[in-house]
Design an enzyme around this catalytic site. Structure first.
Site, PDB file in Angstrom:
ATOM      1  N   ARG A  82       0.836  -1.203   0.000  1.00 22.31           N
ATOM      2  CA  ARG A  82       0.000   0.000   0.000  1.00 22.31           C
ATOM      3  C   ARG A  82       0.874   1.258   0.000  1.00 22.31           C
ATOM      4  O   ARG A  82       0.589   2.232  -0.699  1.00 22.31           O
ATOM      5  CB  ARG A  82      -0.912  -0.014   1.222  1.00 22.31           C
ATOM      6  CG  ARG A  82      -1.898   1.146   1.265  1.00 22.31           C
ATOM      7  CD  ARG A  82      -2.860   1.009   2.421  1.00 22.31           C
ATOM      8  NE  ARG A  82      -3.738   2.157   2.524  1.00 22.31           N
ATOM      9  CZ  ARG A  82      -3.965   2.838   3.644  1.00 22.31           C
ATOM     10  NH1 ARG A  82      -3.387   2.449   4.774  1.00 22.31           N
ATOM     11  NH2 ARG A  82      -4.757   3.880   3.650  1.00 22.31           N
TER      12      ARG A  82
ATOM     13  N   ASN B 242      -3.131   8.914   4.019  1.00 25.50           N
ATOM     14  CA  ASN B 242      -1.871   8.268   4.387  1.00 25.50           C
ATOM     15  C   ASN B 242      -1.653   8.123   5.889  1.00 25.50           C
ATOM     16  O   ASN B 242      -0.650   7.542   6.321  1.00 25.50           O
ATOM     17  CB  ASN B 242      -0.694   9.049   3.783  1.00 25.50           C
ATOM     18  CG  ASN B 242      -0.657   8.967   2.275  1.00 25.50           C
ATOM     19  OD1 ASN B 242      -1.130   7.989   1.690  1.00 25.50           O
ATOM     20  ND2 ASN B 242      -0.114   9.984   1.627  1.00 25.50           N
TER      21      ASN B 242
ATOM     22  N   HIS C  96      -5.945  -6.072  -2.870  1.00 26.03           N
ATOM     23  CA  HIS C  96      -6.875  -6.097  -1.736  1.00 26.03           C
ATOM     24  C   HIS C  96      -7.102  -7.513  -1.208  1.00 26.03           C
ATOM     25  O   HIS C  96      -7.901  -7.722  -0.305  1.00 26.03           O
ATOM     26  CB  HIS C  96      -8.216  -5.471  -2.134  1.00 26.03           C
ATOM     27  CG  HIS C  96      -8.152  -3.985  -2.284  1.00 26.03           C
ATOM     28  ND1 HIS C  96      -9.228  -3.223  -2.688  1.00 26.03           N
ATOM     29  CD2 HIS C  96      -7.132  -3.102  -2.100  1.00 26.03           C
ATOM     30  CE1 HIS C  96      -8.883  -1.951  -2.744  1.00 26.03           C
ATOM     31  NE2 HIS C  96      -7.608  -1.855  -2.390  1.00 26.03           N
TER      32      HIS C  96
ATOM     33  N   HIS D 122       0.774   4.159  -2.820  1.00 28.14           N
ATOM     34  CA  HIS D 122       0.492   5.554  -2.480  1.00 28.14           C
ATOM     35  C   HIS D 122       1.646   6.464  -2.887  1.00 28.14           C
ATOM     36  O   HIS D 122       1.429   7.630  -3.239  1.00 28.14           O
ATOM     37  CB  HIS D 122       0.220   5.685  -0.985  1.00 28.14           C
ATOM     38  CG  HIS D 122      -1.150   5.250  -0.593  1.00 28.14           C
ATOM     39  ND1 HIS D 122      -1.908   5.900   0.372  1.00 28.14           N
ATOM     40  CD2 HIS D 122      -1.928   4.224  -1.029  1.00 28.14           C
ATOM     41  CE1 HIS D 122      -3.079   5.287   0.503  1.00 28.14           C
ATOM     42  NE2 HIS D 122      -3.111   4.264  -0.331  1.00 28.14           N
TER      43      HIS D 122
END
Length: 338
Positions: A61, A93, A206, A65
């Site tokens: 993740r 975040n 996911h 990001h």
């Protein structure tokens, strides 16, 4: 003479396109300058995953990001200063974790090869190595079907340099939102030169990790502002989620994104998605477009998913990279010019 000029212009155009798409990155970039670099990243990443099985989802993740805001330049790792609020402190975040692992790796690399290995490369390699470590949990027969690079799920070209700009104000405009519909998601990915195919494949991330209740509870309690539920969400699954997320105001409880399989990197995400058990609106949105839905069907094949995921991660990992004399090599990942 005209032909020579035309050829030179064509060569320059191809070269620039290559650089823009990570063309100046290469395999084993640190072979001479820091030959132990990738092994150090691998060893420390695996050590941490062994004691923290949730780490792969966190590093994956973080990498995602980082790449979607200013490219894969480790701008996400920078701390805020007295006159600038950095990406790290933007709302999407605030729930990120794993920074300590990146710092541990960087500290060791600075002892071994001072000022050589970028934080951007460390994050990219660690995300790959952490997810690849989870392959040990899969059946041997399945692992054998996967095209691996020395038991790594995808190849990471190196040579990234670190950015020196990080602004929280740029995060929301660039990061795909869990509340987005398909049209918005498609545009988010197109802005990064990624396709609908990449969108669906990378959503498969996911399959590991958790989501906070406030990122999907509107689907349970107030989907259209009338106290209703999202009709596209499996009603049985919605009932289970309501026992875990009991109000719209719950911002602390987390739920597995892939029920009963959130620590195992596999393609189960697509199976539950087909059952309308995708946790976020952005998950459910993949079934609202015929092309995207067809890709979901393809990824029900484990070997297909692993191959495609690796290829999409390679494409994501070169978004907006800084190379050559651009950017810097930070000595401390959280501080510019350190």
């Amino acid at each position: 003479m005209k032909n020579i000029i035309s050829f030179n212009l064509l060569f320059i155009t191809i070269f620039l396109l290559g650089v823009c798409n990570g063309g100046s990155l290469k395999k084993n970039f640190y072979k001479k300058s820091c030959p132990q670099a990738e092994q150090i990243v691998l060893n420390l990443t695996q050590k941490n995953v062994a004691t923290n099985p949730a780490l792969p989802s966190k590093l994956l993740r973080m990498h995602f990001h980082d790449c979607f805001v200013r490219g894969c330049d480790a701008s996400l790792l920078l701390d805020s200063t007295s006159n600038n609020t950095a990406e790290k402190d933007a709302i999407p975040n605030l729930s990120l974790a794993g920074f300590d692992v990146i710092d541990e790796i960087k500290t060791q690399l600075e002892k071994t090869c001072p000022g050589v290995v970028s934080c951007a490369d460390i994050l990219t390699l660690a995300a790959r190595d952490s997810v690849s470590f989870k392959l040990d949990q899969l059946p041997t027969s399945l692992v054998a079907e996967i095209s691996l690079f020395n038991r790594s799920m995808w190849e990471v070209l190196t040579g990234r340099r670190d950015g020196n700009i990080s602004r929280s104000s740029e995060v929301l405009a660039n990061l795909p939102s869990p509340f987005s519909n398909f049209t918005t998601l498609k545009q988010n990915f197109a802005n990064k030169k990624l396709t609908v195919h990449d969108l669906v494949v990378l959503s498969g991330a996911h399959t590991i990790g958790v989501g906070h209740c406030n990122l999907f509870s509107n689907r349970l309690y107030n989907f259209t502002g009338k106290g209703d539920s999202d009709p596209s969400l499996n009603s049985t699954y919605a009932a289970v989620l309501k026992t875990q997320c009991q109000s719209l105001s719950d911002t602390t409880t987390t739920v597995e994104m892939d029920p009963q399989s959130s620590l195992k990197f596999d393609n189960n995400y697509f199976a539950v998605l087909k059952q309308h058990q995708g946790l976020f609106q952005s998950d459910a949105a993949l079934l609202t477009n015929k092309g995207a839905s067809n890709v979901v069907d393809e990824l029900l094949s484990p070997s297909k998913f692993f191959t495609e995921f690796g290829q999409s991660m390679e494409r994501m990992g070169v978004i907006g990279v800084l190379t050559g004399s651009s950017g810097e090599i930070r000595k401390k990942c959280s501080v510019v010019g350190s």
